[in-house]
Design a protein around this motif. Structure first.
Motif, PDB file in Angstrom:
ATOM      1  N   THR A   1      33.428 -23.537  13.140  1.00 46.04           N
ATOM      2  CA  THR A   1      33.669 -24.534  12.096  1.00 46.04           C
ATOM      3  C   THR A   1      33.725 -23.877  10.726  1.00 46.04           C
TER       4      THR A   1
ATOM      5  N   ARG B   1      37.100 -22.161  10.484  1.00 46.77           N
ATOM      6  CA  ARG B   1      38.197 -23.128  10.417  1.00 46.77           C
ATOM      7  C   ARG B   1      38.254 -23.841   9.063  1.00 46.77           C
ATOM      8  N   LYS B   2      37.084 -24.201   8.518  1.00 48.67           N
ATOM      9  CA  LYS B   2      37.046 -24.952   7.258  1.00 48.67           C
ATOM     10  C   LYS B   2      36.937 -24.059   6.027  1.00 48.67           C
TER      11      LYS B   2
ATOM     12  N   ALA C   1      34.421 -22.423   5.010  1.00 46.98           N
ATOM     13  CA  ALA C   1      33.202 -22.917   4.376  1.00 46.98           C
ATOM     14  C   ALA C   1      32.516 -21.878   3.493  1.00 46.98           C
TER      15      ALA C   1
END
Length: 113
Positions: free
Chosen positions: A65, A68-69, A71
């Motif tokens: 995640t 993908r983001k 962050a």
């Protein structure tokens, strides 16, 4: 007046992957470093590097995640070079191995008396 005692044992941090709040001790810290190629993110399992940190559960799904983001860029409020997948996996493996070692420490011979 009665004071409300919180059930929180220690510092709390939010995982930049799943966004769940958890104990700081159960999250892997990442720090920002500056080199000739720009800003990059490195694992900081001992929590000794200065500056802003980003916290992530040591789980592959949280790491996926985060990648993908993007962050890390959001957490550090800057454009950063993402660590390689191998670096993330190695940091997670080292962190979980440390946790297992803390849990599986056997008493010294004769100390159980």
């Amino acid at each position: 007046m009665e004071r409300h005692v919180s059930e929180v044992e220690g510092p709390q941090r939010t995982c930049i992957g799943c966004r769940q709040v958890d104990d700081q001790s159960s999250l892997l810290r990442w720090a920002l470093t500056q080199d000739d190629d720009g800003k990059s993110v490195v694992p900081d399992p001992r929590r000794r590097k200065s500056g802003r940190g980003a916290w992530m559960h040591p789980r592959p799904e949280c790491a996926a995640t985060v990648v993908r983001k993007r962050a890390f860029s959001r957490a550090f409020r800057a454009q950063v070079r993402m660590p390689a997948d191998e670096t993330i996996s190695a940091a997670i493996d080292a962190f979980t191995a440390r946790e297992r070692a803390d849990v599986t420490v056997q008493p010294e011979s004769g100390s159980e008396i």
